[in-house]
Design an enzyme around this catalytic site. Structure first.
Site, mmCIF file in Angstrom:
data_model
loop_
_atom_site.group_PDB
_atom_site.id
_atom_site.type_symbol
_atom_site.label_atom_id
_atom_site.label_comp_id
_atom_site.label_asym_id
_atom_site.label_seq_id
_atom_site.Cartn_x
_atom_site.Cartn_y
_atom_site.Cartn_z
ATOM 1 N N LYS A 1 0.866 -1.189 0.000
ATOM 2 C CA LYS A 1 0.000 0.000 0.000
ATOM 3 C C LYS A 1 0.898 1.232 0.000
ATOM 4 C CE LYS A 1 -1.784 2.891 2.684
ATOM 5 N NZ LYS A 1 -1.701 4.123 1.863
ATOM 6 N N GLU B 1 -0.705 7.452 -0.259
ATOM 7 C CA GLU B 1 -1.723 8.032 -1.144
ATOM 8 C C GLU B 1 -1.257 9.375 -1.712
ATOM 9 O OE1 GLU B 1 -1.914 7.495 2.029
ATOM 10 O OE2 GLU B 1 -2.629 9.256 3.124
ATOM 11 N N CYS C 1 13.444 10.705 7.352
ATOM 12 C CA CYS C 1 13.354 10.227 8.732
ATOM 13 C C CYS C 1 14.700 10.330 9.426
ATOM 14 C CB CYS C 1 12.870 8.788 8.763
ATOM 15 S SG CYS C 1 13.947 7.718 7.839
ATOM 16 N N GLU D 1 8.317 16.149 16.129
ATOM 17 C CA GLU D 1 9.071 15.999 14.875
ATOM 18 C C GLU D 1 8.540 17.063 13.911
ATOM 19 O OE1 GLU D 1 8.092 12.530 12.501
ATOM 20 O OE2 GLU D 1 10.158 12.385 11.797
HETATM 21 P P1 NAD Z 1 1.878 8.722 7.817
HETATM 22 O O1 NAD Z 1 1.937 7.935 9.065
HETATM 23 O O2 NAD Z 1 0.962 9.874 7.751
HETATM 24 O O3 NAD Z 1 1.504 7.765 6.599
HETATM 25 C C1 NAD Z 1 2.169 6.532 6.413
HETATM 26 C C2 NAD Z 1 1.179 5.505 5.898
HETATM 27 O O4 NAD Z 1 0.222 5.228 6.916
HETATM 28 C C3 NAD Z 1 0.413 5.958 4.676
HETATM 29 O O5 NAD Z 1 0.367 4.890 3.778
HETATM 30 C C4 NAD Z 1 -0.947 6.332 5.216
HETATM 31 O O6 NAD Z 1 -1.980 6.065 4.298
HETATM 32 C C5 NAD Z 1 -1.097 5.469 6.446
HETATM 33 N N1 NAD Z 1 -1.804 6.144 7.551
HETATM 34 C C6 NAD Z 1 -1.700 7.444 7.916
HETATM 35 N N2 NAD Z 1 -2.453 7.685 8.996
HETATM 36 C C7 NAD Z 1 -3.038 6.524 9.342
HETATM 37 C C8 NAD Z 1 -3.915 6.132 10.394
HETATM 38 N N3 NAD Z 1 -4.350 6.991 11.298
HETATM 39 N N4 NAD Z 1 -4.311 4.849 10.434
HETATM 40 C C9 NAD Z 1 -3.879 3.961 9.533
HETATM 41 N N5 NAD Z 1 -3.047 4.283 8.522
HETATM 42 C C10 NAD Z 1 -2.621 5.543 8.420
HETATM 43 O O7 NAD Z 1 3.391 9.169 7.518
HETATM 44 P P2 NAD Z 1 3.888 10.138 6.363
HETATM 45 O O8 NAD Z 1 3.508 11.530 6.705
HETATM 46 O O9 NAD Z 1 3.540 9.606 5.033
HETATM 47 O O10 NAD Z 1 5.473 9.968 6.529
HETATM 48 C C11 NAD Z 1 6.248 10.774 7.366
HETATM 49 C C12 NAD Z 1 6.599 10.055 8.647
HETATM 50 O O11 NAD Z 1 7.265 8.842 8.352
HETATM 51 C C13 NAD Z 1 7.560 10.828 9.534
HETATM 52 O O12 NAD Z 1 7.150 10.694 10.868
HETATM 53 C C14 NAD Z 1 8.890 10.142 9.311
HETATM 54 O O13 NAD Z 1 9.817 10.253 10.375
HETATM 55 C C15 NAD Z 1 8.436 8.740 9.154
HETATM 56 N N6 NAD Z 1 9.430 7.939 8.466
HETATM 57 C C16 NAD Z 1 10.148 7.067 9.205
HETATM 58 C C17 NAD Z 1 11.127 6.312 8.598
HETATM 59 C C18 NAD Z 1 11.940 5.345 9.384
HETATM 60 O O14 NAD Z 1 12.565 4.485 8.785
HETATM 61 N N7 NAD Z 1 11.954 5.438 10.699
HETATM 62 C C19 NAD Z 1 11.362 6.438 7.217
HETATM 63 C C20 NAD Z 1 10.582 7.339 6.497
HETATM 64 C C21 NAD Z 1 9.613 8.082 7.137
#
Ligand code: NAD
Length: 520
Positions: free
Chosen positions: A196, A199, A304, A404
Site C-alpha cells: 500500500k 496516497e 526520517c 518531529e
Molecule cells: P503517515 O503515518 O501519515 O503515513 C504513512 C502511511 O500510513 C500511509 O500509507 C498512510 O496512508 C497510512 N496512515 C496514515 N495515517 C493513518 C492512520 N491513522 N491509520 C492507519 N493508517 C494511516 O506518515 P507520512 O507523513 O507519510 O510519513 C512521514 C513520517 O514517516 C515521519 O514521521 C517520518 O519520520 C516517518 N518515516 C520514518 C522512517 C523510518 O525508517 N523510521 C522512514 C521514512 C519516514
C-alpha cells in the site's frame, strides 16, 4: 503488461499539450498481475507540491478489491515458494538492471509527486536499488544452520521458510526507497506481497511493480492496493496476511503495531525521529558545517534521518553565524529546476504545521536567526515552499523540540560538556539517528557507547546503513523485534523451522524408553 504514463507527462505530452489538459489519470491497483482501475467512488488527488497541479487520482480501494488482492497473493504463494531460490534471485538481478534503465523516469515521477530535487530523487531510487542488489544474494543470507551428530545417529538443522502473504504500508517521503525496502526482500524470501503506497505519491510504486513484472515476477506475487485508514485496517485485520511492514508516523505506526499484533501478525514499524548532531569544539569546522547544512535541509528536511537538532558543545556555539551563512545560500526551487537545493514540502497542511511549530519556538523564547516562512519562489508562487530556517536557544521543554517538525528547520541547542550533550539526546523520546562531529577518538568512543540511538554517526551526518546491515532505529522510532533489510529483514520475512533427523541402523534398537530423550 499495460502501459501507463505516471507522473511526469500527464499534462504535457507532445500529443496532448498542456493547454488541452485532460482529466487526471486514475491510479490503478495491481491485482493478480493486472493493473485494474478501482470501482470505488472515492478518490484522492495526488498533487504536485511545487505547482498544486493534480497529477493523478488515487482510489480508496473497495473492500472487495482488497480481498481480491489478498486472494491473488494467497493463490500465487504455493508455486512461488517452491520456485527455486536461484530463479527468484535472477528476477531481482533483472529488476535491478531495469531500475537502472528507468532511473530518470522514476526520479522525474518522484519529483513530480513528492517535490524533492531530481538529484535527490535519484538518490531515493538508488538507496532502494541497493536493497534489490542485496536480495540478489538471498540464498546465502537465508542459509540455515546444521549440527551433525547432536546425538547418536541424529542431526539437527534449521531452515528459513517464507511466511505466506505479507504486506507493506509506505510513507510519502521516499516513494521508491521504502517500497524497495519491503517487497524485494519479502518476495525473494518466497513470500507474496500486498503493497500500500502512500496516497500522496503512489506513482513510483506502480512503476517499480511494472518493472518487477517485466523482470519476470509471476502474477499475484506482488499486488498493490491504494487507500488510507480503511485499507490499512483491512491489512491489519486480514487473516491471510501474516506480517506487516510499516514506515511512517508514530500515530499510524503504533496503531498498526497494536492492531496487527492483536491479530497475531508480525509487525516491523519504523516511525518518527528527532535526529541530533553533537558538535565538539575540536571538530573540523568546514566539513562539519557543510554536513550539518546538507543533513538538515536536504529533501527539505523530510527524511526520517534528517538532522533536526544541533547541540553545540563549548566553543563550537560560535559557529552558528557560519552555519547561518551556509543555510542562507541554499537555493529553494521546484525540484525539476537544475539549481534547486531543496524543493517544497509535501502539502499545504504540512507547510501550515511547520509554520506553526516555528512560531511556537519564537513564542516560547527561542531566537530565529533565519526564518524561511515568507519565501516566494518565482514561477512557482503556489508551491508549498519553506526556506531554510534556524531556531536558536532552543530548550528541551519547547514544543518545536518535542515534536518531529519534518521540514527544513534546524534547531540549535547548547551544552557545556559532552556529558550534558549526550544527556540531552538520550532524554529525547526518539532513537532513530544521532551523530557526533569531533576529531577526538575518545569523545567519539564515549558517544558511541553512551548514546541511546539506533543509528550512530561519527563525523557522518545521516548514518543510514547499507542493506547488508539493517535499519536499526530504536526507542519511539521503532516498534517490533526485527528491523528492515539485512539479516534482520530476512528473519522478519521468514519462519525458522528446526528439524531433527535420525538415520541409524535399526537392528540395534534398545526397545521402548519413556524417559525424556537426552543426548547422553
Ligand atoms: P503517515 O503515518 O501519515 O503515513 C504513512 C502511511 O500510513 C500511509 O500509507 C498512510 O496512508 C497510512 N496512515 C496514515 N495515517 C493513518 C492512520 N491513522 N491509520 C492507519 N493508517 C494511516 O506518515 P507520512 O507523513 O507519510 O510519513 C512521514 C513520517 O514517516 C515521519 O514521521 C517520518 O519520520 C516517518 N518515516 C520514518 C522512517 C523510518 O525508517 N523510521 C522512514 C521514512 C519516514
Amino acid at each position: 503488461p499495460q502501459i501507463f504514463a505516471f507522473g511526469n507527462s500527464l499534462y504535457s505530452t507532445a500529443a496532448e499539450p498542456s493547454s488541452r489538459q485532460r482529466k487526471p489519470l486514475t491510479v490503478p491497483n495491481l491485482i493478480g498481475g493486472s493493473f485494474v482501475n478501482s470501482k470505488s467512488s472515492a478518490f484522492i488527488d495526488v498533487i504536485n507540491p511545487a505547482t498544486q497541479e493534480v497529477v493523478s487520482q488515487v482510489p480508496l480501494t473497495t473492500n472487495e478489491e482488497f480481498k481480491d488482492a489478498v486472494a491473488a497473493a494467497k493463490k500465487a504463494f504455493p508455486l512461488w515458494r517452491n520456485t527455486p531460490i536461484t530463479s527468484r534471485q535472477r528476477i531481482m538481478l533483472k529488476l535491478q538492471e531495469l531500475i537502472r534503465r528507468d532511473m530518470d523516469k522514476l526520479a522525474l515521477n518522484i519529483t513530480t509527486e513528492q517535490g524533492k530535487t531530481l538529484k535527490d530523487a535519484q538518490g531515493d531510487v538508488f538507496r532502494g536499488l541497493e536493497v534489490v542488489e542485496h536480495a540478489c544474494g538471498m540464498a546465502t543470507i537465508q542459509m540455515g544452520e546444521y549440527v551433525s551428530n547432536v546425538s547418536h545417529g541424529i542431526d539437527t538443522y534449521s531452515i528459513r521458510e517464507p511466511l505466506g502473504v505479507c504486506a507493506g504500508i509506505c510513507p510519502f517521503n521516499f516513494p521508491a526507497m521504502i517500497p524497495l525496502w519491503m517487497f524485494p526482500m519479502a518476495v525473494t524470501c518466497g513470500n507474496t506481497f500486498i503493497l500500500k503506497p502512500s496516497e500522496k505519491d503512489p506513482g513510483a510504486s506502480l512503476m517499480l511493480a511494472q518493472l518487477a513484472i517485466e523482470a519476470g515476477l509471476p502474477d499475484g506475487v506482488l499486488n498493490i492496493v491504494h487507500g488510507t485508514q480503511d485499507t490499512v485496517n483491512a491489512i491489519c485485520d486480514d487473516e491471510d496476511i501474516k506480517a506487516v511492514s510499516f514506515v511512517g508516523s508514530n500515530i499510524a505506526g503504533m496503531h498498526i503495531y497494536a492492531r496487527a499484533s492483536a491479530k497475531g501478525k508480525r509487525v516491523q514499524s519504523n516511525m518518527g525521529a528527532k535526529n541530533h548532531a553533537i558538535v565538539m569544539p575540536d571538530a573540523s569546522v568546514d566539513a562539519t558545517l557543510n554536513a550539518l547544512v546538507a543533513a538538515g535541509f536536504g529533501a527539505a528536511g523530510q527524511r526520517c534521518m534528517a538532522l533536526s537538532t544541533i547541540v553545540f558543545v563549548g566553543g563550537s556555539k560560535q559557529w552558528e553565524s557560519k552555519l547561518l551563512e551556509r543555510a542562507k545560500a541554499l537555493k529553494v526551487n521546484a525540484g525539476t529546476e537544475p539549481d534547486a537545493d531543496l524543493g517544497p514540502v509535501i502539502s499545504k497542511q504540512a507547510k501550515d504545521r511547520i509554520h506553526r511549530l516555528i512560531q511556537t519556538g519564537v513564542d516560547s523564547g527561542a531566537r530565529l536567526p533565519l526564518d524561511g516562512r515568507s519565501i516566494v519562489v518565482p514561477g512557482y508562487e503556489s508551491g508549498n515552499f519553506i526556506g531554510p530556517t534556524l531556531i536558536s536557544d532552543v530548550t528541551a521543554d519547547m514544543e518545536c523540540y518535542k515534536e518531529e517538525i519534518f521540514g527544513p528547520v534546524l534547531l540549535c541547542m547548547e551544552a557545556e560538556s559532552l556529558d550534558e550533550a549526550i544527556n540531552i539526546v538520550n532524554k529525547n523520546k526518539y532513537g532513530n539517528g544521532a551523530s557526533i562531529f569531533t576529531t577526538s577518538g575518545v569523545a567519539a568512543r564515549k558517544f558511541q557507547t553512551e548514546i541511546e540511538a539506533g543509528q550512530v554517526g561519527i563525523n557522518v551526518p545521516i548514518p543510514v546503513p547499507l542493506p547488508f546491515f539493517s535499519f536499526t532505529g530504536n526507542k519511539a522510532s521503532f516498534a517490533g523485534d526485527l528491523n528492515f533489510y539485512g539479516k534482520a529483514g530476512v528473519n522478519f520475512y521468514t519462519q525458522v523451522k528446526t528439524i531433527t533427523q535420525q538415520w541409524k541402523d535399526s537392528s540395534g534398537s534398545s526397545g521402548i524408553n519413556l524417559a525424556m530423550p537426552t543426548s547422553q
